[in-house]
Motif scaffolding. Structure first.
Motif, short mmCIF file in Angstrom:
data_model
loop_
_atom_site.label_atom_id
_atom_site.label_comp_id
_atom_site.label_asym_id
_atom_site.label_seq_id
_atom_site.Cartn_x
_atom_site.Cartn_y
_atom_site.Cartn_z
N SER A 85 -11.69 -10.39 15.67
CA SER A 85 -11.71 -9.06 14.94
C SER A 85 -10.34 -8.49 14.73
O SER A 85 -9.52 -8.81 15.20
CB SER A 85 -12.69 -8.04 15.59
N THR A 86 -10.31 -7.76 13.67
CA THR A 86 -8.81 -7.33 13.30
C THR A 86 -8.48 -6.04 14.39
O THR A 86 -9.06 -5.47 15.01
CB THR A 86 -8.80 -6.22 12.20
N VAL A 87 -7.09 -6.39 14.97
CA VAL A 87 -6.25 -5.68 16.03
C VAL A 87 -5.20 -5.37 15.31
O VAL A 87 -4.41 -6.04 14.55
CB VAL A 87 -6.33 -6.60 17.44
N ILE A 88 -4.91 -3.64 15.85
CA ILE A 88 -3.65 -3.36 14.89
C ILE A 88 -2.38 -3.20 16.23
O ILE A 88 -2.63 -2.64 17.23
CB ILE A 88 -3.90 -2.00 14.42
N TYR A 107 0.85 -1.26 -0.02
CA TYR A 107 0.04 0.16 -0.01
C TYR A 107 0.68 1.47 0.00
O TYR A 107 1.20 1.49 1.06
CB TYR A 107 -1.04 -0.31 1.26
N ARG A 108 1.29 1.79 -1.08
CA ARG A 108 1.67 3.03 -1.21
C ARG A 108 0.72 4.43 -1.26
O ARG A 108 0.13 4.73 -2.21
CB ARG A 108 2.59 3.01 -2.61
N THR A 109 0.50 4.60 0.08
CA THR A 109 -0.79 5.55 0.15
C THR A 109 -0.19 6.91 0.63
O THR A 109 -0.76 7.50 1.55
CB THR A 109 -1.59 4.88 1.37
N ASN A 110 0.84 7.41 0.12
CA ASN A 110 0.96 8.90 0.48
C ASN A 110 2.16 9.34 -0.62
O ASN A 110 2.28 9.02 -1.75
CB ASN A 110 2.29 8.85 1.79
N LYS A 111 2.31 10.80 -0.71
CA LYS A 111 2.70 11.43 -1.68
C LYS A 111 4.06 11.17 -2.06
O LYS A 111 4.65 11.45 -3.27
CB LYS A 111 2.48 13.05 -1.66
N TYR A 112 4.84 10.60 -1.00
CA TYR A 112 6.11 10.09 -1.45
C TYR A 112 6.30 8.77 -1.95
O TYR A 112 7.52 8.20 -2.17
CB TYR A 112 7.06 10.20 -0.07
N ASN A 113 5.26 8.14 -2.26
CA ASN A 113 5.28 6.59 -2.66
C ASN A 113 5.95 5.85 -1.88
O ASN A 113 6.50 4.77 -2.26
CB ASN A 113 5.78 6.71 -4.29
N LEU A 114 5.95 5.79 -0.61
CA LEU A 114 6.55 5.01 0.41
C LEU A 114 5.43 3.95 0.69
O LEU A 114 4.39 4.17 0.88
CB LEU A 114 6.99 5.85 1.40
N PRO A 115 6.17 2.69 0.80
CA PRO A 115 5.31 1.44 1.26
C PRO A 115 4.75 1.85 2.86
O PRO A 115 5.41 2.31 3.56
CB PRO A 115 6.14 0.30 1.25
N PHE A 116 3.48 1.51 3.23
CA PHE A 116 2.72 1.54 4.30
C PHE A 116 2.53 0.08 4.93
O PHE A 116 1.99 -0.77 4.18
CB PHE A 116 1.44 2.38 4.14
N VAL A 117 3.04 -0.07 5.79
CA VAL A 117 3.34 -1.44 6.47
C VAL A 117 2.45 -1.67 7.84
O VAL A 117 2.96 -1.46 8.86
CB VAL A 117 4.66 -1.97 6.62
N PRO A 118 1.10 -1.91 7.92
CA PRO A 118 0.62 -2.13 9.05
C PRO A 118 0.80 -3.66 9.60
O PRO A 118 0.58 -4.62 8.86
CB PRO A 118 -1.07 -2.10 8.56
N PHE A 119 0.98 -3.78 10.89
CA PHE A 119 0.91 -4.98 11.46
C PHE A 119 -0.23 -5.28 12.19
O PHE A 119 -0.57 -4.73 13.18
CB PHE A 119 2.21 -4.91 12.44
N VAL A 120 -1.26 -6.25 12.04
CA VAL A 120 -2.30 -6.59 12.25
C VAL A 120 -2.48 -8.25 12.77
O VAL A 120 -1.72 -8.94 12.57
CB VAL A 120 -3.43 -6.33 11.37
N GLY A 121 -3.60 -8.46 13.72
CA GLY A 121 -3.64 -9.72 13.90
C GLY A 121 -5.04 -9.85 14.48
O GLY A 121 -6.06 -9.25 13.85
N LEU A 122 -5.47 -11.00 15.30
CA LEU A 122 -6.81 -11.34 15.49
C LEU A 122 -7.04 -11.05 17.26
O LEU A 122 -6.24 -11.58 18.00
CB LEU A 122 -7.26 -12.72 15.29
N ASN A 123 -8.21 -10.37 17.55
CA ASN A 123 -8.12 -10.40 18.94
C ASN A 123 -9.15 -11.41 19.34
O ASN A 123 -9.37 -12.41 18.78
CB ASN A 123 -8.98 -8.81 19.43
N HIS A 124 -9.70 -11.43 20.67
CA HIS A 124 -10.48 -12.41 21.14
C HIS A 124 -11.79 -12.63 20.50
O HIS A 124 -12.61 -13.77 20.75
CB HIS A 124 -10.70 -12.24 22.71
N HIS A 125 -12.30 -11.48 19.74
CA HIS A 125 -13.66 -11.75 19.03
C HIS A 125 -13.39 -11.93 17.46
O HIS A 125 -14.27 -11.80 16.84
CB HIS A 125 -14.30 -10.45 19.18
N ILE A 143 -5.46 -7.68 3.92
CA ILE A 143 -4.34 -8.40 4.14
C ILE A 143 -4.80 -9.70 5.35
O ILE A 143 -4.36 -10.64 5.38
CB ILE A 143 -3.19 -7.99 5.03
N LEU A 144 -5.84 -9.33 5.72
CA LEU A 144 -6.73 -10.35 6.65
C LEU A 144 -8.12 -10.81 5.98
O LEU A 144 -8.80 -11.43 6.47
CB LEU A 144 -7.12 -9.76 8.00
#
Length: 708
Positions: free
Chosen positions: A267-270, A247-265, A701-702
């Protein structure tokens, strides 16, 4: 001239004003009624250059466009010239200051126009009559922070004020204000503003973590951050991580890297977020090591990523003991892109879910490659074969991925924000958008917590005791998965029982697959169940008991699930050791804006009550109007070179971003050019649109959770 015109002329020239600003406001209101727009023109100062002593205010259509702009040829212009607005109109109001009294009087007034005047319902759209009030600016800034698009903000204002003519501005004015507000926010530099903001947050919250990296010229090239709640979430749910850098989501064209997982429900947790300048092994290693430093060197059990080869190498170096699999969603996308024969596509897809033994699986692969004449090591099919241990089912069997495989769960997209992330966003805007996503996830978790605490999933009256117990110990979302295993218990059948000295193993098969056997091992201590396990390893891989375990526990007349079958991470006790932070802590507000927000909320409630009674309505309206006009008149007393407009420009209408001065100057990132020729990677990245949703990026990504 008519008598009415003469009376009007005498009334204007006899006016006296307390300030130059008051004279301008009078003429502007007069112009609104007549149907023209005004602008400030010639000005004179006193001998000490301290006070304005004369001001000419003219019709906005006074004068003509300069000759040099009229004679330029079209081929010399960078853009098409604007429409002509100056027609030499002579209408004006000249006011001058009396030195003795300090008051202003009308020196000259001409009210003859050389152009048509606008009707009353349109004159409000002329330039000098368009103005965003301070209270509107405060509300607009808040709405923009919430991700509401500018044209929607205009729609809201039109609805609130009962028409465009009552708003006082147009959509373009809102765009201009928001742009100026953003520029003021990052006036110290985009990257520098982000770093100062994070430094200040760490001063307020010692558990806020961030780290950045600059190149030899001082340009930002790497950044990672995680707030205290994200770090606690990782402590509770950091067994499986999913991250992607597409996801290159900025004017500098830099990769954006979110780290996510699953919570006890489920659901996505960051857990955190990072930005890197280049997708190299060194950059990813820095990112992963920084993530590990943030999380007290707790490495994940398993990782799911896209097919970036540099990322794969970094994971092998930094997290060598973590299980690694590739996102099935990306593989599915690239099957369509690289394979064009439907039969080949279907046969290739079968390798993803084929659960045969590894030896049998390898034979199928060799036959598939020979049948399709795959000999080049550069071909996509050969690359996929080389990486088969990262995505084919036989090699991943028995490893803990919590059911995550990223195949066809498009419904996960409905759990995210719908605001768009512009491709030209600054780093600070991207940070704000990330924080909105984070807040949305936490609100969603809070709602699910309330549901889990205040209710129990429905079970039939004749349900088994194990099912009723499972409904009370698991969270509702997880219980739905457990219920699937319970519903298939009836299809199980005991084949044989193997007794040992301290344990027993029950061999179980499904009625439709009697050739496939599973061993459920029961260990007892002091006459009580101590440990339960099954050879299908669903309990270890997904964290929930399989149907084989429920079947044997039912045979043994158990009424409650043993603790070994109820992992804490799927219960409401998963975060009992932590005090969750539900609110977004990114912004502060000035004292004046805090007061405004409190008064606004109080006035809304009071206004709604007063509107139901004529007497209360008129009383409250008089009170508010008196307060408004009183403040307005006292404000306009200033008559120095530092005008009231300059004072207004110093007001911060939106939230204050905490800034720290304890940081060296960090230059903005260097823009990364387009990718050009595709890099050698396992799976080609899908092309991104100019406007896309950051939360969709996180959810994609999930993209699926395999509930089976």
């Amino acid at each position: 001239a008519s008598d009415e015109s003469m009376f009007e002329y005498l009334d204007v020239v006899s006016k006296m004003f307390d300030s130059e600003a008051e004279g301008y406001e009078f003429y502007n209101k007069y112009a609104l009624e007549k149907g023209f727009s005004v602008r400030r023109s010639y000005v004179e100062w006193d001998g000490s250059n301290k006070y304005i002593i004369l001001r000419k205010i003219v019709c906005s259509r006074q004068g003509f466009r300069e000759e040099k702009h009229m004679k330029r040829k079209m081929e010399d212009r960078k853009r098409r010239p604007r429409s002509l607005t100056r027609v030499g109109c002579n209408a004006k109001l000249v006011i001058t200051r009396q030195e003795e009294t300090g008051r202003w009087f009308v020196k000259d007034f001409i009210d003859e126009h050389s152009h048509p005047l606008a009707p009353r319902d349109l004159s409000c759209l002329l330039r000098s009559h368009r103005r965003i009030s301070d209270e509107q600016k405060a509300d607009i800034a808040d709405m923009e922070k919430c991700g509401i698009r500018k044209y929607r903000i205009m729609d809201i204002l039109c609805f609130q004020y009962s028409g465009f003519d009552k708003v006082g501005c147009i959509k373009r004015d809102i765009y201009n204000f928001c742009h100026a507000n953003k520029q003021e926010t990052i006036s110290a530099g985009d990257a520098n503003t982000v770093i100062m903001h994070m430094m200040a947050r760490r001063e307020r919250d010692v558990d806020f973590f961030f780290k950045y990296l600059v190149d030899e010229h001082g340009h930002l090239k790497g950044l990672f951050w995680a707030d205290s709640q994200s770090r606690l979430d990782y402590e509770a749910f950091g067994d499986v991580i999913v991250f992607d850098s597409t996801y290159r989501t900025n004017k500098y064209n830099l990769p954006f890297v979110p780290f996510v997982g699953l919570n006890h429900h489920r659901s996505t947790v960051i857990f955190g977020c990072g930005i890197i300048s280049h997708e190299t092994s060194q950059a990813y290693e820095w990112m992963l090591r920084t993530f590990s430093d943030c999380m007290a060197q707790k490495h994940p059990i398993s990782v799911i990523t896209d097919g970036d080869l540099a990322m794969q190498r970094a994971i092998r170096v930094v997290w060598p003991d973590s299980n690694h699999r590739l996102c099935i969603w990306h593989i599915q996308q690239n099957i369509v892109r690289h394979l064009h024969d439907d039969d080949v596509k279907e046969e290739f897809r079968s390798f993803i879910y084929d659960t045969s033994f590894i030896e049998e699986h390898e034979i199928k692969w060799i036959q598939f490659l020979q049948r399709n004449k795959v000999t080049s090591e550069e071909s996509w099919l050969h690359q996929m074969y080389q990486m088969r241990k990262l995505w084919c089912a036989p090699y991943l069997e028995g490893r803990c991925f919590l059911g995550l495989s990223s195949n066809q769960r498009s419904e996960s997209l409905n759990s995210v924000l719908h605001t768009h992330l512009e491709g030209k966003m600054s780093l600070f805007e991207m940070l704000e958008h990330y924080e909105r996503c984070l807040a949305s996830r936490r609100i969603n978790e809070a709602l699910q917590d309330v549901e889990a605490l205040q209710s129990v999933p429905f079970t039939e009256e004749n349900a088994s005791p194990l099912e009723k117990h499972a409904a009370t110990v698991f969270t509702p979302s997880v219980f739905k998965m457990v219920l699937w295993s319970i519903d298939t218990v009836s299809k199980s059948q005991i084949r044989e029982i193997l007794d040992g000295s301290e344990d027993s193993t029950y061999v179980v098969s499904k009625q439709e697959r009697m050739d496939k056997k599973f061993g459920v091992r029961i260990e007892e201590q002091g006459g009580l169940l101590h440990r339960v396990s099954c050879s299908c390893r669903k309990l270890e891989c997904a964290g929930t008991p399989c149907s084989h375990i429920f079947y044997i526990l039912g045979i043994l007349k158990q009424t409650i699930l043993p603790s070994c079958c109820v992992p804490t991470r799927w219960t409401m006790n998963a975060k009992c050791a932590y005090a969750p932070t539900r609110k977004n802590q990114m912004y502060d507000y000035s004292v004046s804006l805090q007061r405004y927000r409190e008064l606004r909320n109080c006035s809304h409630a009071a206004s709604f009550k007063a509107c139901h009674s004529d007497e209360d309505y008129h009383r409250l309206k008089m009170l508010l109007e008196a307060q408004h006009h009183g403040k307005q008149s006292s404000f306009e007393q200033a008559d120095s070179k530092e005008s009231s407009n300059a004072q207004h420009n110093s007001i911060r209408f939106g939230p204050l971003m905490p800034h720290s001065e304890k940081v060296d100057k960090v230059l903005d990132p260097v823009h990364v050019p387009g990718r050009g020729a595709p890099k050698k990677r396992l799976q080609a990245k899908t092309k991104k649109s100019r406007s896309q949703n950051i939360c969709v990026a996180i959810a994609r990504i999930l993209v699926t959770i395999d509930v089976n």
